[in-house]
Write a protein that holds these residues in place. Structure first.
Motif, PDB file in Angstrom:
ATOM      1  N   SER A  38       0.846  -1.196   0.000  1.00 28.03           N
ATOM      2  CA  SER A  38       0.000   0.000   0.000  1.00 28.03           C
ATOM      3  C   SER A  38       0.881   1.244   0.000  1.00 28.03           C
ATOM      4  O   SER A  38       1.476   1.587  -1.018  1.00 28.03           O
ATOM      5  N   SER A  39       0.977   1.916   1.151  1.00 23.11           N
ATOM      6  CA  SER A  39       1.839   3.092   1.321  1.00 23.11           C
ATOM      7  C   SER A  39       2.050   3.316   2.808  1.00 23.11           C
ATOM      8  O   SER A  39       1.316   2.778   3.643  1.00 23.11           O
ATOM      9  N   ALA A  42      -1.026   4.854   4.330  1.00 24.39           N
ATOM     10  CA  ALA A  42      -2.110   3.881   4.486  1.00 24.39           C
ATOM     11  C   ALA A  42      -1.870   2.994   5.705  1.00 24.39           C
ATOM     12  O   ALA A  42      -2.810   2.650   6.431  1.00 24.39           O
ATOM     13  N   SER A 203      -7.450   8.039   2.083  1.00 27.19           N
ATOM     14  CA  SER A 203      -7.733   7.742   0.673  1.00 27.19           C
ATOM     15  C   SER A 203      -6.813   6.661   0.136  1.00 27.19           C
ATOM     16  O   SER A 203      -7.235   5.788  -0.642  1.00 27.19           O
ATOM     17  N   SER A 204      -5.553   6.681   0.566  1.00 28.50           N
ATOM     18  CA  SER A 204      -4.611   5.650   0.116  1.00 28.50           C
ATOM     19  C   SER A 204      -5.011   4.277   0.646  1.00 28.50           C
ATOM     20  O   SER A 204      -4.924   3.276  -0.073  1.00 28.50           O
ATOM     21  N   MET A 206      -8.086   3.255   1.450  1.00 29.10           N
ATOM     22  CA  MET A 206      -9.282   2.812   0.744  1.00 29.10           C
ATOM     23  C   MET A 206      -8.938   2.304  -0.656  1.00 29.10           C
ATOM     24  O   MET A 206      -9.566   1.376  -1.174  1.00 29.10           O
ATOM     25  N   GLU A 207      -7.921   2.892  -1.265  1.00 24.93           N
ATOM     26  CA  GLU A 207      -7.510   2.481  -2.613  1.00 24.93           C
ATOM     27  C   GLU A 207      -6.867   1.093  -2.606  1.00 24.93           C
ATOM     28  O   GLU A 207      -7.110   0.286  -3.519  1.00 24.93           O
ATOM     29  N   HIS A 208      -6.032   0.809  -1.588  1.00 27.11           N
ATOM     30  CA  HIS A 208      -5.274  -0.439  -1.570  1.00 27.11           C
ATOM     31  C   HIS A 208      -5.938  -1.567  -0.784  1.00 27.11           C
ATOM     32  O   HIS A 208      -5.584  -2.731  -0.964  1.00 27.11           O
ATOM     33  N   ASP A 211      -7.093  -5.018  -2.189  1.00 27.68           N
ATOM     34  CA  ASP A 211      -6.046  -5.928  -2.645  1.00 27.68           C
ATOM     35  C   ASP A 211      -5.288  -6.589  -1.499  1.00 27.68           C
ATOM     36  O   ASP A 211      -4.351  -7.367  -1.745  1.00 27.68           O
TER      37      ASP A 211
END
Length: 314
Positions: A38-39, A42, A203-204, A206-208, A211
């Motif tokens: 992710s980051s 995140a 937001s990061s 929720m994006e990752h 997966d």
């Protein structure tokens, strides 16, 4: 002999602090693996937001619970904690793990200096010696790949060491000798951090998140339950029982545990210098325990220089 005066009772805070250091030592590898999926932002969001929800639920479930008294100190602790973790998360991506481990360990030295300044008591030579020896042990533990040139990441980690030292002293000031609500303080502290990290990494995450594998979710559980809820509560409770200097030195073994996790799980090697550093660190911890108890015992009943003089004093 009562339980309160038993050796087991005296050693319990040390054991809790060492356990916290072990948990945090494992968080480096866990955070690194999760950040790759992710980051860094995140990871912080995934770690703090669920922790805040759990602690808020526990706090509000208690009868006659109010977080009002814990609000101001909790926000201060949360600010220092969030700053430290954010600086570490960014700084470690800009420097080597060796540099980061060495520099963050400087908080071991900064905490007693700050505590000594606040209490206006000189540190004993034995306590200073044990702290310096612990730093030397940590340096040997993490110096397998050498110390590279100072850079921006090192500067961020250095600031993180300072904020970590301030956090340790603040925790002691808010808890030692007081009927502090450890759960309330930790709840406010983590909730404040959760708000910051939700804005930064929501937001990061929720994006990752779709997966994430089962292993990723196990890492999240470890970071939430172990490295945040259990560790923060344990650190605050144990610091209340001892001193900021003692807590700082025991928590300062964290880089050593991080390296041990790397050796056992990631297959890293530490070599002869690493093993020598481990032995030195163990001896410094034992020596520091004795020196800190004597230093603290000598201070009991000794008025601070800024304390008011009793009216009937001659």
């Amino acid at each position: 002999m009562t339980l309160a005066s038993s050796p087991l009772r005296r050693l319990l805070p040390d054991a809790v602090l060492l356990f916290v250091a072990i948990l945090w030592g494992g968080s480096y590898l866990a955070t690194q693996d999760l950040a790759m999926a992710s980051s860094a932002a995140a990871v912080m969001c995934a770690r703090f937001v669920p922790s805040a929800v759990i602690l808020l639920s526990l706090s509000l479930a208690r009868p006659r619970t109010t977080l009002r008294e814990s609000a101001l100190p909790g926000i201060l602790l949360g600010s220092l904690r969030a700053a430290t973790i954010a600086l570490e998360a960014i700084g470690v991506t800009l420097t080597s793990a060796t540099n980061a481990g060495l520099i963050i360990a400087l908080s071991i030295l900064l905490i007693p200096i700050l505590e000594s300044a606040l209490t206006r008591r000189r540190l004993s030579p034995a306590l200073i010696g044990s702290i310096l020896l612990a730093l030397a042990g940590i340096a040997l533990l993490v110096s397998g790949n050498g110390f590279v040139a100072f850079n921006l990441g090192d500067g961020l980690i250095l600031i993180a060491a300072a904020t970590r030292a301030l956090l340790g002293v603040a925790e002691a000031r808010f808890t030692m000798g007081r009927d502090a609500d450890v759960l309330g303080l930790t709840t406010v502290e983590i909730t404040f951090g959760a708000i910051i990290f939700a804005i930064w990494g929501g937001s990061s995450l929720m994006e990752h998140m779709p997966d994430f594998t089962a292993t990723n979710w196990l890492v999240v559980a470890y970071l939430v339950l172990g490295c945040t809820i259990v560790a923060f509560l344990g650190q605050l409770w144990a610091t209340k029982q001892t001193s900021a200097s003692r807590a700082g030195m025991l928590l300062g073994t964290e880089p050593g545990w991080a390296l041990l996790v790397g050796v056992l799980i990631a297959g890293d090697r530490i070599g002869p210098l690493g093993y020598a550093g481990a032995a030195i660190l163990l001896f410094a911890t034992w020596w520091g325990a004795r020196a800190e108890r004597r230093w603290r015992a000598e201070g009991i009943g000794s008025p601070r220089e800024d304390s008011p003089v009793p009216e009937n004093a001659t």
